[in-house]
Write a protein that holds these residues in place. Structure first.
Motif, mmCIF file in Angstrom:
data_model
loop_
_atom_site.group_PDB
_atom_site.id
_atom_site.type_symbol
_atom_site.label_atom_id
_atom_site.label_comp_id
_atom_site.label_asym_id
_atom_site.label_seq_id
_atom_site.Cartn_x
_atom_site.Cartn_y
_atom_site.Cartn_z
ATOM 1 N N ASP A 74 -10.527 9.755 -9.277
ATOM 2 C CA ASP A 74 -11.827 9.236 -8.859
ATOM 3 C C ASP A 74 -12.959 10.087 -9.428
ATOM 4 O OD1 ASP A 74 -11.680 6.876 -7.076
ATOM 5 O OD2 ASP A 74 -10.242 8.163 -6.025
ATOM 6 N N ARG A 81 -7.893 0.583 -14.037
ATOM 7 C CA ARG A 81 -6.593 0.805 -13.392
ATOM 8 C C ARG A 81 -5.650 -0.310 -13.844
ATOM 9 N NH1 ARG A 81 -7.243 4.792 -9.474
ATOM 10 N NH2 ARG A 81 -9.328 4.926 -8.570
ATOM 11 N N ASP A 116 -11.219 9.180 -0.887
ATOM 12 C CA ASP A 116 -11.143 9.765 -2.232
ATOM 13 C C ASP A 116 -11.125 11.290 -2.132
ATOM 14 O OD1 ASP A 116 -11.308 7.202 -3.128
ATOM 15 O OD2 ASP A 116 -13.319 7.382 -3.991
HETATM 16 MG MG MG Z 1 -12.347 4.559 -5.639
#
Ligand code: MG
Ligand code: ATP
Length: 299
Positions: A82, A138, A223
């Motif tokens: 992240d 992703r 995160d």
């Molecule tokens: Mg995220």
């Protein structure tokens, strides 16, 4: 931009992106410094920005040919911790391309429908059409990252228990390599990017997200909690890159502590990839030329 300038830019793109390209299993994460900026210092930042702007123009021209030719598609896969700058890199690098020729998809936690299928299912549905550049923000690589770090995700996948052995990650790497080879043989050119941010820089960026009101929306407490698993993630990334970097579908491990540098390298790698396809506008047939001449007379 004339032909000569374009050729020079493509040459530079190769020079800057090649040091970060991984094509085999000799890769070690510790050889890549997230703060690396090659021979560019922060004084070169304005020059780097100009290079990026020119690069984006070249990219737009190459994309136009990709679209016109309509044979190849290009799949760009982005993976990162992240706050490494995936979104910004995608936004800047693709800013000049024709939106009609570009398809972006972000893969989140799988839905229950996703979990009723094999893990590739949702990704295969999102592959770019011929002539298009597809971006996976992703991807199926999460299956060897977050799913490996947190076994609970694997348990939710409802796999037949006998198929879940200690070899599961090795098998996933094998399957991914095979699928990527299959795609290449079918005209899908794949380039994979790991934006490599340091632990320290990630912390700094999270703090900015907390302290600057217009960045608050980007912060997620979860995160920050994932930072506990940092070393596990780094091990998983290294193993994943070693096992899935191939000549046909290389990884680029891009230093990500300096956003301006990350963007230059990603743009350079995409230009290099498109250039490798030797793209040309479709050749017009004699019949078509006659038709054009006739249409000109009639206008
Ligand atoms: Mg995220
Ligand atoms: P941003 O936070 O910058 O908007 P993001 O890509 O982090 O972008 P999120 O919605 O925050 O988007 O996170 C998506 C989450 O989904 C990530 O934590 C990722 O690890 C998770 N995820 C993606 N694929 C899988 C998967 N196959 N199995 C489990 N979790 C997954």
């Amino acid at each position: 931009m004339n032909n000569k300038e374009m050729k020079q830019l493509i040459k530079n793109a190769r020079k800057y992106s090649r040091p970060f390209r991984v094509t085999d299993d000799h890769f070690r994460l510790k050889d890549i410094d997230p703060g690396d900026t090659l021979d560019l210092t922060s004084e070169d930042k304005p020059r780097a920005k100009e290079a990026l702007a020119n690069g984006i123009q070249v990219l737009a021209e190459l994309q136009d040919m990709l679209y016109a030719q309509d044979n190849w598609s290009v799949l760009l896969i982005f993976q990162a911790m992240d706050a490494a700058g995936k979104d910004g890199a995608i936004k800047h690098v693709m800013s000049g391309v024709n939106p009609q020729g570009c398809q972006v998809y972000s893969f989140k936690v799988p839905t229950s429908e996703d979990l009723d299928h094999d893990y590739m299912w949702r990704c295969m549905k999102r592959l770019p059409e011929r002539g298009r550049i597809g971006i996976f923000n992703r991807s199926y690589y999460e299956e060897t990252l977050v799913v490996r770090v947190h076994r609970a995700f694997l348990e939710k996948q409802k796999l037949p228990p006998d198929l879940v052995t200690k070899d599961i990650w090795k098998e996933r790497f094998q399957d991914i390599r095979s699928i990527e080879r299959y795609l290449l043989r079918n005209g899908v050119l794949i380039r994979k990017f790991f934006l490599h941010v340091s632990n320290k820089e990630q912390k700094k960026r999270f703090l900015e997200r907390i302290e600057e009101p217009e960045k608050n929306w980007k912060f997620s407490a979860n995160d920050a909690k994932e930072r506990e698993y940092w070393d596990d993630y780094m091990d998983a990334y290294e193993d994943m890159i070693r096992n899935t970097a191939t000549k046909g579908a290389p990884w680029y491990v891009v230093p990500a502590d300096n956003k301006w540098f990350t963007r230059v390298i990603v743009a350079a790698a995409v230009i290099d990839a498109l250039d490798s396809l030797d793209l040309k506008y479709p050749k017009v047939s004699d019949a078509k030329l006659k038709e054009l001449a006739a249409a000109k007379r009639d206008l």
